[in-house]
Design a protein around this motif. Structure first.
Motif, short mmCIF file in Angstrom:
data_model
loop_
_atom_site.label_atom_id
_atom_site.label_comp_id
_atom_site.label_asym_id
_atom_site.label_seq_id
_atom_site.Cartn_x
_atom_site.Cartn_y
_atom_site.Cartn_z
N LYS A 1 30.93 41.86 44.26
CA LYS A 1 30.54 42.51 43.01
C LYS A 1 31.15 41.87 41.76
CE LYS A 1 29.34 47.14 44.60
NZ LYS A 1 29.59 48.61 44.42
N PHE A 2 32.11 40.95 41.96
CA PHE A 2 32.85 40.43 40.82
C PHE A 2 32.64 38.92 40.64
CE2 PHE A 2 34.87 44.36 42.00
CZ PHE A 2 35.11 44.97 40.77
N ASP A 3 32.55 38.52 39.38
CA ASP A 3 32.42 37.10 39.05
C ASP A 3 33.75 36.38 39.19
OD1 ASP A 3 29.62 37.31 37.99
OD2 ASP A 3 30.60 38.61 36.52
N ILE A 4 34.82 37.11 38.90
CA ILE A 4 36.17 36.54 38.93
C ILE A 4 37.12 37.54 39.56
CG2 ILE A 4 38.11 35.72 37.53
CD1 ILE A 4 36.05 34.97 35.36
N VAL A 5 38.01 37.05 40.40
CA VAL A 5 39.08 37.87 40.96
C VAL A 5 40.41 37.22 40.61
CG1 VAL A 5 40.18 38.70 43.08
CG2 VAL A 5 37.69 38.80 42.86
N VAL A 6 41.33 38.04 40.15
CA VAL A 6 42.67 37.56 39.79
C VAL A 6 43.69 38.26 40.68
CG1 VAL A 6 44.42 37.44 37.99
CG2 VAL A 6 42.00 37.17 37.39
N ALA A 7 44.58 37.48 41.27
CA ALA A 7 45.71 38.05 42.02
C ALA A 7 46.96 37.33 41.51
CB ALA A 7 45.53 37.82 43.52
N SER A 8 47.49 37.85 40.42
CA SER A 8 48.59 37.17 39.73
C SER A 8 49.92 37.86 39.99
CB SER A 8 48.32 37.13 38.23
OG SER A 8 49.27 36.33 37.56
N GLU A 9 50.88 37.10 40.47
CA GLU A 9 52.22 37.60 40.77
C GLU A 9 52.16 38.76 41.76
OE1 GLU A 9 54.89 35.63 39.42
OE2 GLU A 9 52.96 34.62 39.30
N LEU A 10 51.38 38.56 42.80
CA LEU A 10 51.21 39.58 43.84
C LEU A 10 51.66 39.11 45.22
CD1 LEU A 10 50.09 42.30 44.90
CD2 LEU A 10 47.85 41.18 45.09
N LEU A 11 51.23 37.93 45.62
CA LEU A 11 51.47 37.49 47.00
C LEU A 11 52.94 37.47 47.38
CD1 LEU A 11 48.89 34.62 47.62
CD2 LEU A 11 48.73 37.05 48.19
#
Length: 274
Positions: free
Chosen positions: A154-164
């Motif tokens: 459903k999303f054009d962009i996914v951000v996973a910042s400072e999570l892993l």
């Protein structure tokens, strides 16, 4: 029946960690959750150690725009517009109190933030409510795996910042994040690399001088660029760019660096072969 104290402590710790993993949805260690809950009140205090995340926006968001331009997603006319991400659907995974969600929303994007810690989401909602221009910004307290099951592609962009660097099930988080991404969509990840250099800089130096929250990082939780790339490739993504980054606490600024302490990675989800 006698139970040795150390066994009882281990059992309590295991139960506590399990409950937190169920609550947060991406297997965060108990200490990690407590850490974020304790910081909720200072997340928007620009004089607190959290300011390094606010400063990171000045590097990671332009990086995102440049990458989107390089793959043709962002058009020339959009590049210099005040809202270059207008009508772009972005998912901010592990959004915390919305430090990245808000500026992306101001660039015109339809931003959805998801985080498993209720206190963080409430903080994000409370702060967004202070700005009428952010009324379209949406936040959900939900495990990313659960969210992904209802929001595939459903999303054009996914951000996973400072999570892993704060989750134990890194593979599960990456998989669920990519599931939310449309084919040919972009995913951006920032995190710390698992190396002695990263430990020396982030833990032994930056934490020691109070430039970032003390006790906020553990080398064992870090992940190398190679490992992150492998997780993305296993989920049908092609990595397009990886840049090392460095935080100068005295200038309060982030820079690209040939030495990978932190890094930012851009990948594109391939079209389905099915």
């Amino acid at each position: 029946m006698f139970v040795a104290p150390w066994r009882l402590s281990w059992y309590i710790w295991q139960r506590r960690t399990l409950l937190i993993e169920i609550r947060c949805g991406y297997a965060m260690d108990a200490k990690e959750v407590e850490k974020f809950m304790s910081l909720a009140d200072v997340w928007w205090d620009m004089e607190s150690p959290i300011k390094y995340l606010h400063s990171m926006n000045k590097l990671r968001i332009p990086f995102m725009l440049n990458c989107l331009k390089s793959i043709g997603f962002l058009k020339k006319d959009d590049e210099n517009a005040s809202v270059p991400l207008k009508n772009v659907n972005i998912l901010d995974v592990g959004c915390g109190c919305g430090i990245m969600s808000e500026p992306l929303s101001r660039l015109g994007a339809n931003v959805t933030g998801v985080d498993g810690v209720p206190e963080m989401i409430q903080c994000a909602k409370d702060h967004a409510a202070l700005d009428k221009d952010l009324k379209e910004l949406k936040y959900f307290t939900e495990p990313i795996q659960t969210f992904a099951a209802k929001n595939k592609e459903k999303f054009d962009i996914v951000v996973a910042s400072e999570l892993l660097e704060h989750v134990t099930d890194k593979a599960g988080v990456v998989k669920a994040s990519v599931q939310c991404l449309k084919p040919e969509g972009s995913i951006f990840i920032t995190t710390e690399s698992k190396s002695l250099l990263s430990k020396w800089i982030t833990i032994d130096w930056l934490e020691f001088i109070g430039a970032i929250p003390k006790g906020g990082h553990e080398l064992e939780m870090y992940i190398t660029p190679k490992e992150t790339q492998k997780l993305l490739e296993e989920n049908n993504c092609t990595v397009k760019s990886v840049r090392g980054t460095f935080y100068n606490p005295y200038a309060g600024k982030w820079y690209f660096s040939p030495f990978i302490t932190w890094y930012i990675m851009h990948a594109v989800k391939n079209k389905s072969t099915e």
